[in-house]
Enzyme design. Structure first.
Site, PDB file in Angstrom:
ATOM      1  N   HIS A  50      64.421  75.326   6.935  1.00 15.88           N
ATOM      2  CA  HIS A  50      63.770  74.180   6.292  1.00 15.88           C
ATOM      3  C   HIS A  50      62.264  74.283   6.217  1.00 15.88           C
ATOM      4  O   HIS A  50      61.607  73.328   5.814  1.00 15.88           O
ATOM      5  CB  HIS A  50      64.094  72.888   7.038  1.00 15.88           C
TER       6      HIS A  50
ATOM      7  N   LYS B 200      55.520  59.630   3.515  1.00 17.11           N
ATOM      8  CA  LYS B 200      56.085  60.840   4.115  1.00 17.11           C
ATOM      9  C   LYS B 200      55.344  61.090   5.415  1.00 17.11           C
ATOM     10  O   LYS B 200      54.337  60.436   5.685  1.00 17.11           O
ATOM     11  CB  LYS B 200      55.936  62.035   3.175  1.00 17.11           C
ATOM     12  N   ARG B 201      55.821  62.042   6.215  1.00 16.83           N
ATOM     13  CA  ARG B 201      55.074  62.375   7.422  1.00 16.83           C
ATOM     14  C   ARG B 201      53.641  62.767   7.087  1.00 16.83           C
ATOM     15  O   ARG B 201      53.372  63.304   6.027  1.00 16.83           O
ATOM     16  CB  ARG B 201      55.777  63.529   8.161  1.00 16.83           C
TER      17      ARG B 201
ATOM     18  N   LYS C 244      50.660  68.265   3.247  1.00 18.09           N
ATOM     19  CA  LYS C 244      51.157  67.269   2.285  1.00 18.09           C
ATOM     20  C   LYS C 244      49.997  66.587   1.540  1.00 18.09           C
ATOM     21  O   LYS C 244      50.185  65.916   0.552  1.00 18.09           O
ATOM     22  CB  LYS C 244      52.020  66.227   2.988  1.00 18.09           C
TER      23      LYS C 244
ATOM     24  N   THR D 266      62.337  65.501  -0.303  1.00 21.96           N
ATOM     25  CA  THR D 266      63.487  64.720  -0.756  1.00 21.96           C
ATOM     26  C   THR D 266      63.029  63.322  -1.195  1.00 21.96           C
ATOM     27  O   THR D 266      63.708  62.668  -1.984  1.00 21.96           O
ATOM     28  CB  THR D 266      64.551  64.589   0.354  1.00 21.96           C
TER      29      THR D 266
ATOM     30  N   LYS E  55      64.160  60.563  -4.327  1.00 26.74           N
ATOM     31  CA  LYS E  55      64.413  59.123  -4.171  1.00 26.74           C
ATOM     32  C   LYS E  55      63.594  58.322  -5.181  1.00 26.74           C
ATOM     33  O   LYS E  55      64.078  57.362  -5.773  1.00 26.74           O
ATOM     34  CB  LYS E  55      64.082  58.675  -2.734  1.00 26.74           C
TER      35      LYS E  55
HETATM   36  C1  26W Z   1      60.210  72.612  16.422  1.00 30.81           C
HETATM   37  C2  26W Z   1      59.458  71.524  15.725  1.00 30.81           C
HETATM   38  C3  26W Z   1      60.004  71.297  14.387  1.00 30.81           C
HETATM   39  C4  26W Z   1      60.879  70.242  14.155  1.00 30.81           C
HETATM   40  C5  26W Z   1      61.399  70.025  12.892  1.00 30.81           C
HETATM   41  C6  26W Z   1      59.664  72.142  13.335  1.00 30.81           C
HETATM   42  C7  26W Z   1      60.182  71.935  12.084  1.00 30.81           C
HETATM   43  C8  26W Z   1      61.056  70.889  11.857  1.00 30.81           C
HETATM   44  C9  26W Z   1      61.676  70.669  10.505  1.00 30.81           C
HETATM   45  C10 26W Z   1      62.228  71.971   9.990  1.00 30.81           C
HETATM   46  C11 26W Z   1      60.696  70.041   9.550  1.00 30.81           C
HETATM   47  C12 26W Z   1      61.335  69.406   8.370  1.00 30.81           C
HETATM   48  O1  26W Z   1      61.781  68.282   8.417  1.00 30.81           O
HETATM   49  N1  26W Z   1      61.326  70.124   7.235  1.00 30.81           N
HETATM   50  C13 26W Z   1      61.612  69.481   5.962  1.00 30.81           C
HETATM   51  O2  26W Z   1      62.992  69.626   5.665  1.00 30.81           O
HETATM   52  C14 26W Z   1      63.308  68.887   4.496  1.00 30.81           C
HETATM   53  C15 26W Z   1      64.807  68.964   4.314  1.00 30.81           C
HETATM   54  O3  26W Z   1      65.181  70.251   3.955  1.00 30.81           O
HETATM   55  C16 26W Z   1      62.543  69.410   3.296  1.00 30.81           C
HETATM   56  O4  26W Z   1      62.838  68.616   2.178  1.00 30.81           O
HETATM   57  C17 26W Z   1      61.056  69.371   3.567  1.00 30.81           C
HETATM   58  O5  26W Z   1      60.341  69.982   2.501  1.00 30.81           O
HETATM   59  C18 26W Z   1      60.754  70.097   4.870  1.00 30.81           C
HETATM   60  O6  26W Z   1      59.388  69.940   5.212  1.00 30.81           O
END
Ligand code: 26W
Length: 809
Positions: free
Chosen positions: A355, A543-544, A549, A651, A655
């Site tokens: 992701h 968004k975050r 971003k 995503t 929406k």
């Molecule tokens: C280990 C810390 C950590 C935790 C969560 C690193 C990375 C993440 C996720 C992979 C971050 C995340 O939410 N990525 C998002 O995933 C969405 C669903 O696929 C995408 O639409 C977003 O672009 C992407 O940033």
């Protein structure tokens, strides 16, 4: 069945009496909420049990979606919609003087996720059940989900979000299905009858107790299960040696350390933190999940040699990647299987989604920490690594550098992405551009070695929550025009395109949007004490908060508009309301500083009478799923302005389009596929391409001073940031200033500024032709069907999981 409201009312009042011991007169709003919740659970229990039975008997392959995060939001409203009983309940409640929406609003959001990855998992759950797929979720029942955000004096303050304070009516604790997860200790090896046997000794046992949440499909009989694990101390662990030695405090301390495992979700989605507790959580999740799957499988007393024919396990990013060595451990140590057979079963069972390409997000664990927490798992990972390196040696003999780059264990770390790729049969990215970048750059070596594993699955969102439930007025209009088929087959939304030149439908669409804006304006009024003009463009970025971003780019444009308006208050622009919602990770100081910046700009602008209300800036606190549902239907403009190549998919973009907002966006993530779908006349794109960005990186970045020196607008704004222009302490925004000028502007904010301003001017022009604008909205809605998670899940089912919808015989 609630055949009419009379039946419902009676059932509800009985429930209230039986579980709360109250009549309606005495009942508090919470009593009503809880009784209604229980009633819904009763209502669904038969289908839940039947679904479980069906799956057991049918013996078809089932998928288990392993994820550290499930960002569910509220469930009541979605349950009612999917069960098709929302109206009858609403009517019945009305008779009793109860407002259903108020009841629904008592539900705390299940905030068991950070952002995109967690919400995707939740959307997938809805689509799996609605499409009748045998598919379940496996996660952790965090006591504290994502923190509650307060904005105090413009700063983000984090409060613990205890979503379980009241009873959680949607879960069923299944103590009988608890399993034991083991940490630490030693591994003793012994040769028994010529075979090596591994004994895990002196470990710390943790009891994993499942809480099951029903996932109710839309208008069908499927009720799947989301199983969330809770970490507990087993009762008999009170016999722990120290206890008998009278060391009471140590036992209590031990209990606390065990419960810590499911205590909180790490509030970060871009930085790998490397804390032992996080690694503990990851192993806890996969070990509990796998043990329970194997136990169910064995009830049918089948040979484990066929596990992969009945079970597919999907890992949502690398967080559950320990599923690979854990499955190996179970097959070898507990089931006595040989390495090769275990490996082939494991690698035909597990599939993996990546992701993110942000390097700082990639998980890697120091070998010493890993080894002491998970000694046996470490041995297995080591063996996987050695065998893999052997294969590499055969193919790339002598190329030590390549082998080191690709190894699972190198430079003192265990690299989770490498483990995930090597141990699974499918690796997918989440949008076309993202998968291409993975193949070409980030995972190039692995793509060369395993080309057949790589594939793309563009993300999607469940239209049943994000359109049907969140925007009932728009849904009704669509139903009036094209019927209800799109609810089950969302690509049917394309039929709405027929109405693109129907002025009466366009007028109604416009009216619906305006009403949604009025509702949003009320929320703004309540939370921020600011009145906004509903004829203004509602321009929204939710968004975050992350540097990539580029909320900062949005802020620069707002400052630019402000400066223009001060210079010429009669400037002919459509009034704008800029709306933000964003949580920043508590340790991400730069992101928190940007929140302060936006709030300072808001303070400066919102009170400036010279602007004649043409400009408002709103930061809505505590952004979360339920707030998103209230915001998105009222959006005119959807801000999707990440630095190209950085947003894997996004995503939120989907929406918004589904609710008839026009995207202003970079050529990043799924924006590119939205552009393909709607055509360039129905989206506003701008900025550097991913290629340009990557080329700049390759050459060490670009020179932001050049832009600063040649663009007065930018110069002005940046000086305003560091002078006493904004209502904030002196020097508050120096770091931001420096990041743009002295630190290479890593995310090309200044470089994309001029193109962004142009794009915003195009938005202004387009909006002035209201009929044309509304037509764009309609086209976006009509093309949004392909971004339903139903499409995504069908692709996963066919191309990765090899599962079929359940049909009764
Ligand atoms: C280990 C810390 C950590 C935790 C969560 C690193 C990375 C993440 C996720 C992979 C971050 C995340 O939410 N990525 C998002 O995933 C969405 C669903 O696929 C995408 O639409 C977003 O672009 C992407 O940033």
């Amino acid at each position: 069945m609630f055949t009419n409201k009379q039946v419902f009312k009676e059932a509800f009042l009985n429930k209230l009496a039986s579980i709360r011991g109250k009549t309606l007169q005495e009942a508090s709003p919470m009593d009503i909420y809880l009784a209604f919740g229980k009633l819904i659970m009763d209502y669904t229990s038969k289908n839940w049990a039947q679904t479980n039975l069906d799956y057991k008997e049918k013996e078809a392959r089932q998928v288990y979606y392993f994820s550290m995060e499930f960002l569910l939001g509220r469930l009541m409203g979605q349950y009612l919609v999917n069960l098709g009983i929302r109206e009858v309940c609403q009517e019945g409640f009305k008779d009793l003087g109860i407002n259903l929406e108020e009841v629904e609003s008592l539900e705390p959001d299940a905030g068991l996720g950070n952002g995109g990855l967690g919400r995707l998992a939740a959307c997938f759950m809805d689509s799996l059940a609605s499409l009748n797929y045998p598919g379940h979720g496996c996660g952790i029942r965090f006591k504290y989900g994502h923190f509650e955000q307060k904005i105090i004096n413009g700063y983000q303050v984090e409060l613990p979000e205890n979503w379980l304070r009241e009873e959680n009516v949607w879960e069923i604790r299944r103590a009988d299905k608890a399993v034991e997860v083991r940490f630490g200790g030693n591994v003793r090896m012994e040769v028994v009858e010529g075979k090596m046997v591994f004994h895990h000794e002196d470990y710390e046992p943790v009891l994993a107790v499942p809480y099951d949440v029903p996932i109710i499909g839309y208008d069908n009989k499927t009720v799947n299960t989301l199983r969330l694990w809770n970490a507990e101390i087993a009762d008999n662990d009170f016999d722990f040696p120290s206890f008998t030695h009278g060391d009471y405090l140590r036992v209590i301390e031990y209990k606390r350390s065990v419960e810590a495992i499911s205590q909180l979700l790490y509030p970060d989605d871009s930085h790998h933190e490397g804390r032992v507790l996080r690694l503990k959580q990851e192993y806890f999740l996969v070990s509990a999940g796998l043990q329970s799957i194997i136990r169910t499988y064995k009830k049918k007393s089948r040979s484990l040699a066929y596990l992969h024919k009945k079970v597919a396990i999907h890992i949502n990013d690398t967080h559950p990647a320990l599923a690979i060595p854990e499955l190996m451990r179970i097959l070898i140590d507990e089931e006595g299987m040989g390495w090769n057979e275990a490996w082939s079963i494991t690698t035909e069972t597990i599939s993996y989604t990546n992701h993110t390409i942000l390097a700082e997000a990639l998980e890697k664990w120091p070998v010493d920490i890993f080894k002491s927490l998970l000694p046996r798992i470490y041995m297995i990972v080591n063996e996987i690594n050695e065998r893999f390196c052997g294969q590499l040696w055969n193919k790339y003999t002598g190329d030590w550098q390549k082998i080191r780059e690709m190894a699972i264990i190198a430079d003192g770390y265990v690299k989770m992405a490498h483990l995930a790729i090597i141990g699974s049969y499918s690796v997918n990215g989440v949008a076309k551009i993202h998968t291409d970048i993975l193949k070409k750059y980030e995972l190039k070596n692995f793509y060369e070695f395993y080309p057949y594993k790589f594939n793309n699955k563009t993300n999607g969102i469940t239209h049943r929550r994000w359109l049907l439930k969140a925007n009932p007025a728009l849904s009704d209009l669509i139903i009036e025009c094209i019927g209800t088929q799109w609810i089950k087959e969302p690509e049917g939304l394309i039929d709405f395109l027929k109405y693109r030149s129907d002025s009466s439908i366009l007028a109604r669409l416009e009216e619906i949007k305006r009403n949604n804006k009025i509702k949003l304006a009320e929320i703004i009024k309540q939370n921020n004490l600011v009145n906004v003009d509903c004829d203004a463009i509602f321009d929204i970025q939710i968004k975050r908060l992350h540097a990539y971003k580029r909320q900062l780019l949005n802020a620069l444009h707002i400052m630019h508009l402000y400066n223009r308006l001060i210079e010429n208050p009669d400037l002919d622009i459509v009034p704008r309301v800029f709306i933000f919602g964003a949580k920043a990770s508590p340790s991400y100081h730069y992101a928190k500083n940007i929140i302060k910046l936006i709030n300072s700009i808001a303070l400066k602008i919102n009170d400036d009478k010279r602007l004649k209300d043409k400009l408002k800036v709103i930061f809505l606190e505590n952004y979360r799923v339920s707030l998103a549902e209230a915001i998105i239907p009222g959006a005119d403009v959807s801000e999707q302005i990440s630095t190209a190549s950085k947003e894997a998919s996004g995503t939120g973009n989907m929406k918004f389009m589904m609710n008839g907002a026009v995207t202003i966006g970079t050529l990043d993530g799924a924006n590119i596929e939205i552009l393909d779908a709607v055509g360039s006349e129905n989206i506003v794109t701008f900025g550097l391409t991913d290629r340009e960005v990557l080329t700049f990186y390759h050459h060490g970045g670009y020179n932001s001073w050049e832009i600063y020196n040649s663009d007065e607008r930018i110069k002005n704004i940046l000086e305003q940031f560091v002078s006493d222009f904004l209502p904030a302490p002196q020097g508050e925004f120096t770091t931001i200033y420096n990041s743009l000028l002295h630190n290479n502007d890593e995310f090309f904010v200044l470089k994309d500024f001029a193109p962004y301003v142009d794009a915003q001017n195009r938005i202004d022009k387009l909006y002035k032709n209201k009929q044309k604008w509304t037509q764009m909205c309609l086209v976006n809605i009509a093309h949004s069907g392909r971004f339903s998670s139903d499409r995504t899940i069908n692709e996963y089912a066919r191309e990765i999981w090899n599962i079929k919808p359940f049909t009764s015989k």
